[in-house]
Design a protein around this motif. Structure first.
Motif, mmCIF file in Angstrom:
data_model
loop_
_atom_site.group_PDB
_atom_site.id
_atom_site.type_symbol
_atom_site.label_atom_id
_atom_site.label_comp_id
_atom_site.label_asym_id
_atom_site.label_seq_id
_atom_site.Cartn_x
_atom_site.Cartn_y
_atom_site.Cartn_z
ATOM 1 N N SER A 38 -24.349 33.213 -9.966
ATOM 2 C CA SER A 38 -23.422 34.531 -9.464
ATOM 3 C C SER A 38 -21.780 34.416 -9.806
ATOM 4 C CB SER A 38 -22.845 34.485 -8.196
ATOM 5 O OG SER A 38 -24.749 34.965 -7.530
ATOM 6 N N GLY A 39 -21.986 33.914 -11.190
ATOM 7 C CA GLY A 39 -20.372 34.027 -11.902
ATOM 8 C C GLY A 39 -19.700 32.489 -11.978
ATOM 9 N N PHE A 40 -20.089 31.530 -11.197
ATOM 10 C CA PHE A 40 -19.837 30.523 -10.640
ATOM 11 C C PHE A 40 -20.067 29.098 -10.769
ATOM 12 C CE2 PHE A 40 -19.219 32.732 -7.438
ATOM 13 C CZ PHE A 40 -18.001 33.271 -6.687
ATOM 14 N N HIS A 41 -19.671 28.162 -11.488
ATOM 15 C CA HIS A 41 -19.681 27.427 -12.837
ATOM 16 C C HIS A 41 -20.548 25.826 -11.333
ATOM 17 C CE1 HIS A 41 -17.684 29.180 -15.218
ATOM 18 N NE2 HIS A 41 -19.214 29.137 -15.849
ATOM 19 N N PHE A 42 -19.996 25.848 -9.922
ATOM 20 C CA PHE A 42 -20.251 25.147 -9.345
ATOM 21 C C PHE A 42 -20.263 25.290 -7.644
ATOM 22 C CE2 PHE A 42 -18.365 21.765 -6.454
ATOM 23 C CZ PHE A 42 -18.680 20.952 -6.867
ATOM 24 N N GLU A 43 -21.116 24.585 -7.171
ATOM 25 C CA GLU A 43 -21.138 25.091 -5.699
ATOM 26 C C GLU A 43 -22.035 24.208 -5.055
ATOM 27 O OE1 GLU A 43 -24.473 27.411 -3.442
ATOM 28 O OE2 GLU A 43 -24.243 28.132 -4.635
ATOM 29 N N ILE A 44 -21.024 23.476 -3.868
ATOM 30 C CA ILE A 44 -21.356 21.830 -3.317
ATOM 31 C C ILE A 44 -21.794 22.741 -2.697
ATOM 32 C CG2 ILE A 44 -19.041 21.748 -2.578
ATOM 33 C CD1 ILE A 44 -19.437 18.759 -2.761
ATOM 34 N N LYS A 45 -23.402 22.187 -1.776
ATOM 35 C CA LYS A 45 -23.178 21.762 -0.148
ATOM 36 C C LYS A 45 -23.586 20.079 0.554
ATOM 37 C CE LYS A 45 -27.856 23.475 0.235
ATOM 38 N NZ LYS A 45 -27.467 23.225 2.091
ATOM 39 N N VAL A 46 -23.400 20.812 1.828
ATOM 40 C CA VAL A 46 -22.873 18.976 2.354
ATOM 41 C C VAL A 46 -24.072 19.045 4.128
ATOM 42 C CG1 VAL A 46 -21.272 18.713 1.382
ATOM 43 C CG2 VAL A 46 -21.227 19.633 3.769
ATOM 44 N N ILE A 47 -24.591 18.431 4.003
ATOM 45 C CA ILE A 47 -24.541 17.437 5.204
ATOM 46 C C ILE A 47 -24.195 16.696 6.061
ATOM 47 C CG2 ILE A 47 -26.769 16.685 7.688
ATOM 48 C CD1 ILE A 47 -28.826 17.603 5.301
ATOM 49 N N ALA A 48 -23.462 17.110 7.225
ATOM 50 C CA ALA A 48 -22.547 16.561 7.847
ATOM 51 C C ALA A 48 -22.874 15.716 9.115
ATOM 52 C CB ALA A 48 -20.739 16.433 8.329
ATOM 53 N N LYS A 49 -22.623 14.580 9.652
ATOM 54 C CA LYS A 49 -22.694 13.792 11.401
ATOM 55 C C LYS A 49 -22.020 14.284 12.042
ATOM 56 C CE LYS A 49 -24.824 11.755 14.890
ATOM 57 N NZ LYS A 49 -24.527 12.387 15.479
ATOM 58 N N ILE A 50 -22.164 15.007 13.260
ATOM 59 C CA ILE A 50 -20.743 15.582 13.704
ATOM 60 C C ILE A 50 -20.308 14.362 14.716
ATOM 61 C CG2 ILE A 50 -19.724 17.628 15.668
ATOM 62 C CD1 ILE A 50 -22.090 19.615 14.410
ATOM 63 N N PRO A 51 -18.989 14.319 14.651
ATOM 64 C CA PRO A 51 -18.639 12.899 14.816
ATOM 65 C C PRO A 51 -18.251 13.267 16.686
ATOM 66 C CG PRO A 51 -16.925 13.571 13.794
ATOM 67 C CD PRO A 51 -17.860 14.808 13.752
ATOM 68 N N GLU A 52 -18.760 12.200 17.466
ATOM 69 C CA GLU A 52 -19.013 12.209 18.966
ATOM 70 C C GLU A 52 -17.489 12.588 19.361
ATOM 71 O OE1 GLU A 52 -21.463 11.394 20.838
ATOM 72 O OE2 GLU A 52 -22.569 11.192 19.199
ATOM 73 N N THR A 53 -16.626 12.864 18.986
ATOM 74 C CA THR A 53 -15.298 13.468 19.791
ATOM 75 C C THR A 53 -15.286 14.767 19.423
ATOM 76 O OG1 THR A 53 -14.414 13.174 17.727
ATOM 77 C CG2 THR A 53 -13.963 11.865 19.146
ATOM 78 N N ALA A 54 -15.620 15.678 18.240
ATOM 79 C CA ALA A 54 -16.368 16.535 17.992
ATOM 80 C C ALA A 54 -17.541 17.675 18.682
ATOM 81 C CB ALA A 54 -16.212 17.112 16.377
ATOM 82 N N ALA A 55 -18.333 16.623 19.442
ATOM 83 C CA ALA A 55 -19.476 17.573 19.663
ATOM 84 C C ALA A 55 -19.346 18.009 20.707
ATOM 85 C CB ALA A 55 -20.748 16.121 19.504
ATOM 86 N N ASN A 56 -19.237 18.474 21.762
ATOM 87 C CA ASN A 56 -18.409 19.215 22.944
ATOM 88 C C ASN A 56 -17.251 20.404 22.227
ATOM 89 O OD1 ASN A 56 -20.052 17.374 24.157
ATOM 90 N ND2 ASN A 56 -17.922 16.440 24.408
ATOM 91 N N ARG A 57 -17.722 21.074 20.847
ATOM 92 C CA ARG A 57 -16.238 22.190 21.207
ATOM 93 C C ARG A 57 -17.199 23.036 21.683
ATOM 94 N NH1 ARG A 57 -12.859 21.030 15.390
ATOM 95 N NH2 ARG A 57 -11.551 19.612 16.405
#
Length: 136
Positions: free
Chosen positions: A117-136
């Motif tokens: 779509s007119g871009f030259h770069f795209e990045i997608k990721v999967i991250a493990k949510i830290p335990e400290t952030a899991a309850n947000r």
């Protein structure tokens, strides 16, 4: 009962998400699945300078990760898409390595693309949510 999933939105403009009807990320089962991030300007248009486009893509990615309580160090899997990698890969990779962090590095899949779509770069990721952030 299956765990629910919820969308994660960073602060700031949501032009591409609203225009194209998708979520920046989905949080489910202790993981964060981040949609492909591109180097868009505030109006959603592509930044024409490739290294700057890659920096903007990482800024957008980091904003999504931050909104979920993550950092790039929590990323376990990365997929990058590069239009015309023969021409752009070195310029892209020089910027990517500035954001990559310390070993152990995430798993990586690189895909050469003909159109983003007119871009030259795209990045997608999967991250493990830290335990400290899991309850947000």
């Amino acid at each position: 009962m299956p765990q629910q999933r919820d969308a994660v939105f960073p602060a700031g403009p949501q032009t591409l998400y609203e225009r194209n009807h998708y979520s920046p990320a989905i949080r489910a089962h202790g993981l964060l699945f981040v949609s492909g991030q591109v180097g868009s300007r505030k109006d959603g248009s592509p930044e024409p300078h490739v290294p700057t486009q890659v920096r903007l893509a990482f800024a957008h990615l980091n904003a999504v990760l931050h909104a979920a309580g993550c950092t790039f160090q929590d990323v376990i899997d990365v997929t990058v898409f590069v239009v015309d990698p023969q021409q752009h890969l070195q310029a892209v990779w020089d910027v990517v390595l500035q954001h990559w962090g310390e070993a152990p590095y995430p798993a990586l899949t690189g895909v050469g693309a003909t159109w983003l779509s007119g871009f030259h770069f795209e990045i997608k990721v999967i991250a493990k949510i830290p335990e400290t952030a899991a309850n947000r």
